[in-house]
Design an enzyme around this catalytic site. Structure first.
Site, short mmCIF file in Angstrom:
data_model
loop_
_atom_site.label_atom_id
_atom_site.label_comp_id
_atom_site.label_asym_id
_atom_site.label_seq_id
_atom_site.Cartn_x
_atom_site.Cartn_y
_atom_site.Cartn_z
N GLU A 1 0.85 -1.20 0.00
CA GLU A 1 0.00 0.00 0.00
C GLU A 1 0.87 1.24 0.00
O GLU A 1 2.02 1.20 0.42
CB GLU A 1 -0.95 -0.01 1.20
CG GLU A 1 -0.24 -0.06 2.53
CD GLU A 1 -1.17 -0.40 3.69
OE1 GLU A 1 -2.07 -1.22 3.52
OE2 GLU A 1 -0.97 0.17 4.77
N LYS B 1 2.76 4.55 0.98
CA LYS B 1 3.23 5.08 2.26
C LYS B 1 2.87 6.56 2.27
O LYS B 1 3.43 7.35 1.50
CB LYS B 1 4.75 4.89 2.37
CG LYS B 1 5.30 5.37 3.69
CD LYS B 1 6.75 4.91 3.84
CE LYS B 1 7.31 5.26 5.20
NZ LYS B 1 7.34 6.70 5.47
N ASP C 1 2.67 10.34 3.30
CA ASP C 1 3.61 11.26 3.93
C ASP C 1 2.84 12.22 4.84
O ASP C 1 2.60 13.37 4.49
CB ASP C 1 4.38 12.02 2.85
CG ASP C 1 5.61 12.70 3.41
OD1 ASP C 1 5.93 12.47 4.59
OD2 ASP C 1 6.25 13.46 2.66
N TYR D 1 -4.34 1.99 8.75
CA TYR D 1 -3.60 0.86 8.16
C TYR D 1 -3.05 -0.14 9.17
O TYR D 1 -2.43 -1.12 8.80
CB TYR D 1 -2.47 1.38 7.28
CG TYR D 1 -1.56 2.39 7.94
CD1 TYR D 1 -0.75 2.04 9.01
CD2 TYR D 1 -1.51 3.71 7.48
CE1 TYR D 1 0.07 2.96 9.63
CE2 TYR D 1 -0.68 4.64 8.08
CZ TYR D 1 0.11 4.26 9.16
OH TYR D 1 0.91 5.17 9.75
N LYS E 1 11.08 2.98 -0.71
CA LYS E 1 10.99 4.41 -0.96
C LYS E 1 11.03 4.74 -2.46
O LYS E 1 11.55 3.96 -3.27
CB LYS E 1 12.16 5.14 -0.27
CG LYS E 1 12.23 4.97 1.23
CD LYS E 1 10.95 5.36 1.93
CE LYS E 1 10.94 6.70 2.60
NZ LYS E 1 11.93 7.05 3.55
N CYS F 1 40.85 22.35 13.63
CA CYS F 1 39.44 22.57 13.94
C CYS F 1 39.13 24.06 13.88
O CYS F 1 39.81 24.85 14.53
CB CYS F 1 39.15 22.02 15.35
SG CYS F 1 37.53 22.51 15.97
N CYS G 1 38.31 25.37 17.70
CA CYS G 1 39.24 25.45 18.83
C CYS G 1 40.69 25.44 18.39
O CYS G 1 41.59 25.55 19.21
CB CYS G 1 38.98 24.32 19.83
SG CYS G 1 39.50 22.69 19.23
N CYS H 1 38.29 16.63 15.13
CA CYS H 1 39.01 17.57 15.98
C CYS H 1 39.54 16.77 17.17
O CYS H 1 38.81 15.97 17.76
CB CYS H 1 38.01 18.64 16.43
SG CYS H 1 38.47 19.46 17.96
N CYS I 1 37.36 21.47 23.27
CA CYS I 1 36.79 22.13 22.10
C CYS I 1 35.39 22.61 22.45
O CYS I 1 34.50 21.81 22.73
CB CYS I 1 36.73 21.19 20.91
SG CYS I 1 35.87 21.91 19.49
S1 IVH Z 1 2.73 0.57 8.83
C1 IVH Z 1 4.73 -1.44 12.47
N1 IVH Z 1 1.65 1.63 6.70
O1 IVH Z 1 5.52 5.45 7.96
C2 IVH Z 1 4.47 -0.76 11.18
N2 IVH Z 1 3.07 2.98 8.02
O2 IVH Z 1 8.37 5.04 8.31
C3 IVH Z 1 3.62 0.43 11.32
N3 IVH Z 1 3.28 5.28 7.22
O3 IVH Z 1 5.53 5.58 11.45
C4 IVH Z 1 3.59 1.30 10.15
N4 IVH Z 1 1.92 5.09 5.49
O4 IVH Z 1 3.73 6.91 10.19
C5 IVH Z 1 2.46 1.83 7.75
N5 IVH Z 1 0.57 2.46 4.81
C6 IVH Z 1 1.38 2.65 5.85
C7 IVH Z 1 1.99 3.89 6.10
C8 IVH Z 1 2.84 4.02 7.19
C9 IVH Z 1 2.71 5.91 6.18
C10 IVH Z 1 4.22 5.91 8.17
C11 IVH Z 1 3.94 5.66 9.62
C12 IVH Z 1 5.21 5.07 10.19
C13 IVH Z 1 6.20 5.50 9.18
C14 IVH Z 1 7.40 4.58 9.17
#
Ligand code: IVH
Length: 707
Positions: free
Chosen positions: A129, A131, A133, A240, A328, A422, A425, A440, A446
């Site tokens: 699914e 991710k 932001d 989710y 990512k 450095c 210092c 340093c 320092c």
């Molecule tokens: S699952 C134990 N699913 O990404 C796993 N996270 O980088 C729980 N996030 O802290 C996370 N979309 O805030 C999951 N479809 C998705 C997500 C998601 C965004 C975020 C979430 C998490 C962060 C980790």
């Protein structure tokens, strides 16, 4: 209709009645809190009390503009929220490991296969699914009623934002379909692009600073002390995951998502089951292609093992599950001019070159600085002042210079010369053998290093002292009020001086001193992290705390390990030849030799030990709470696995043993309790016999942990 507004149904209240009701509820709940928390003498049952809070919340959800400053939703118990009240998560909110390319995704599937001991024919299904932001949030429901919303915070403890979340139309206040008694729904709160642009347009008109991107705008909207502002921002959510659950809900991740939909939560419509790494990668490409058409920001794809029994077995490593990963999207890039290279001195003395750029917008954020990592990087890419460069920014990481456009280089340009001293210092800057970093050598003389260490010490994940931020540390150090961490806890002795400081009244001094006092008691893991030892982050701080239990135990083991390592003849600097204390340290999950060496180097500096002892004398460093393994036969025992295990992978055996409270190490010594031998055991089994350590077959082991 009755005159008594306290019995009118929430959806029949008019605005005037709602105002009165919210006022009455605030007073009544506060009086109950007082009787319950302060006087230990409640006059209503918990259920009646819950009903009052629920009614309050429902009215607030219907009339967000009427939410009172003293609303009970902004308080937990009797503690009045200054800012937001803290909430301890019943189940920690974790983060995710990252995959940056296809190979990482294949490795993710292969690792799961190895861990679970699956053969090649067995399919590993994942739910893929987008991710989102945004900001992660945990929503707690009891008996189907929304009762609490908390931000992620540090994963263990977040902030109570119930009143703000209650203004969101997409969050169900009551779930009408059957659900377990306790359910924590987790998801991501975000703002659509449309909403983001509208908000910024309005802010421009009002002469207010605009938000850099939708995520910042969402964060700003959620962290409003005044819920009426939040109510005007059309925040949205995708659910989710889950936290605490009083009963199991599903057998697969996919079925869990279906339950979420049934309960009325928005679930991302693009979620899909993929049956292999190849399918997952194809899905990643497909979504990546439609990324610009989505009305919300996504920064990758999350894959989660579909079978929940497998998720359970896979468990976690430090703060991320083994059963999920974030794949990512490649970073966004832009061109700009590098105006100057400056040098930053970090808390471990590392000199980091920084590119100061002609400001430019990348992926919605204005970037004016980028890291250049180290001298090698500058030399390898031949980065010079005045160059036109390509920079990239991925997620929250610091922007990087990826390429120099040499055809645009000014004719008078000269290669960059890294300073030999450095800049802060004047001490010699040296490069240790095999290291890329130039450091340093000034140590604590320092001022820059000392300052950074102090800032780290008080930072949010470390001592987290309210009202003592980086800026105060800067000023207090410059004025000689704080030289070492221990001085912070002696600051009250200098309260006269503090009171004379410009802009500081008695109240701010008293507040500061009392928030310092609050931190005199601190968890061992935070204490260790706060010391700022090279490579020792929060996860390692926690591992060390769990392993050694108390500050005394940790310090004596570290001193022992340090002397073992220092007294080792140069020609035998092989780790397997060091003593038990050093080996024990290397064996802790996630530590290894390089980190162990950094720890012993730190403890090897008498001034660092002096700092720790100074702190220990005036602080109460709490022992680490051990996982609840009271029922386990092997809690506190030291176990070594050797040979090929047949019914379980080595990694899973180790994880299970640790979950039951045992320590798993790699080498056999007289302190080992059990050596579990699989097929073709080597010298460790022999050594165990020689030392009289109990040797178990794989079957014996399974019987032992089954108890
Ligand atoms: S699952 C134990 N699913 O990404 C796993 N996270 O980088 C729980 N996030 O802290 C996370 N979309 O805030 C999951 N479809 C998705 C997500 C998601 C965004 C975020 C979430 C998490 C962060 C980790």
């Amino acid at each position: 209709m009755s005159d008594d507004i306290t019995v009118i149904a929430v959806d029949e209240l008019n605005e005037e009645q709602a105002t009165q009701e919210l006022k009455r509820l605030a007073q009544e709940i506060s009086a109950h809190d007082q009787r319950y928390y302060q006087n230990d003498a409640p006059t209503v049952s918990d259920a009646e009390y819950d009903d009052l809070r629920r009614r309050n919340l429902e009215i607030e959800a219907r009339f967000p503009n009427l939410i009172r400053e003293d609303s009970p939703s902004n308080k937990v118990g009797a503690a009045v929220a200054s800012g937001f009240a803290k909430v301890q998560h019943a189940v920690p909110m974790l983060s995710l490991g990252n995959a940056f390319d296809d190979a990482d995704v294949h490795e993710f599937f292969a690792r799961i296969r190895r861990f679970l001991g699956l053969d090649e024919k067995e399919q590993i299904e994942v739910v893929a699914e987008p991710k989102i932001d945004g900001l992660s949030i945990s929503l707690r429901y009891e008996r189907g009623e929304f009762i609490l919303a908390a931000t992620r915070g540090d994963g263990q403890e977040g902030e109570n934002v119930t009143a703000n979340i209650a203004t969101m139309g997409e969050v169900p206040k009551s779930v009408l379909v059957e659900m377990p008694e306790i359910v924590e729904v987790r998801g991501e709160v975000y703002l659509s692009h449309t909403a983001f642009h509208d908000i910024n347009l309005q802010r421009e008109k009002d002469d207010e600073p605009t938000f850099a991107n939708p995520r910042n705008a969402a964060a700003g909207s959620l962290r409003q002390l005044d819920s009426t502002i939040t109510a005007q921002r059309p925040l949205q959510i995708f659910a989710y995951a889950w936290g605490e659950l009083s009963d199991a809900i599903a057998e697969t991740q996919w079925d869990f998502l279906q339950a979420l939909k049934l309960w009325g939560f928005p679930v991302n419509p693009h979620a899909r089951i993929c049956e292999s790494a190849e399918e997952a990668i194809a899905y990643h490409q497909e979504i990546s292609g439609m990324r610009t058409d989505l009305d919300y920001d996504i920064d990758g794809i999350v894959y989660k093992v579909n079978r929940l029994d497998w998720q359970q077995r896979l468990g976690f490593v430090s703060r991320a599950p083994r059963w999920a990963i974030a794949h990512k999207f490649p970073a966004e890039k832009a061109q700009t001019v590098l105006e100057e290279i400056t040098i930053q001195v970090g808390r471990t003395g590392a000199l980091t070159p920084v590119a100061n750029l002609l400001p430019i917008t990348v992926g919605g954020v204005v970037v004016s600085r980028a890291t250049l990592h180290n001298a090698d990087e500058i030399e390898r890419k031949d980065i010079r002042e005045g160059d036109t460069v390509v920079i990239q920014r991925a997620g929250d990481v610091i922007p990087q210079v990826v390429e120099v456009l040499t055809e645009k280089r000014p004719t008078e340009s000269k290669p960059y010369e890294f300073p030999e001293r450095c800049p802060e210092c004047g001490s010699l800057a040296v490069r240790e053998a095999g290291e890329a970093v130039i450091r340093c050598t000034g140590g604590l003389i320092c001022p820059a290093q000392n300052l950074e260490r102090l800032k780290h010490f008080v930072s949010r994940q470390a001592f987290d002292i309210d009202g003592l931020g980086g800026k105060h540390i800067d000023a207090f150090q410059a004025e000689g009020l704080i030289k070492s961490p221990g001085d912070i806890f002696r600051l009250h002795e200098k309260h006269e001086l503090l009171r004379q400081r410009e802009g500081w009244g008695d109240k701010s001094v008293d507040n500061l001193i009392s928030s310092i006092e609050e931190r005199r008691t601190i968890a061992l893991e935070r204490f260790i992290y706060a010391l700022g030892i090279r490579q020792v982050g929060q996860a390692t701080g926690r591992q060390l705390a769990l392993h050694y239990g108390s500050l005394d135990e940790w310090m004596s083991a570290m001193k022992q390990a340090t002397s073992e390592r220092q007294n080792q003849p140069e020609e035998t600097k092989k780790p397997e030849l060091v003593g038990d204390a050093f080996n024990g340290l290397c064996d802790i999950d996630g530590i290894g030799i390089s980190m162990a060496d950094d720890i012993v180097q730190f403890i090897g500096e008498p001034q660092n030990v002096a700092i720790i002892e100074d702190l220990a004398a005036s602080l109460n460093v709490e022992d680490a709470a051990q996982p609840d393994t009271s029922a386990s036969e092997i809690a506190g025992k030291t176990v070594v696995f050797t040979g090929t295990l047949e019914t379980i992978s080595r990694a899973e055996a180790k994880a299970t043993a640790e979950a039951l409270g045992a320590k798993v190490t790699g080498s056999v010594s007289k302190t080992t309790d059990y050596v579990v031998v699989g097929a073709d055991p080597g010298s460790k089994a022999t050594k165990a016999k020689d030392l009289g350590v109990t040797v178990l077959s794989e079957e014996d082991w399974r019987a032992l942990i089954a108890n």
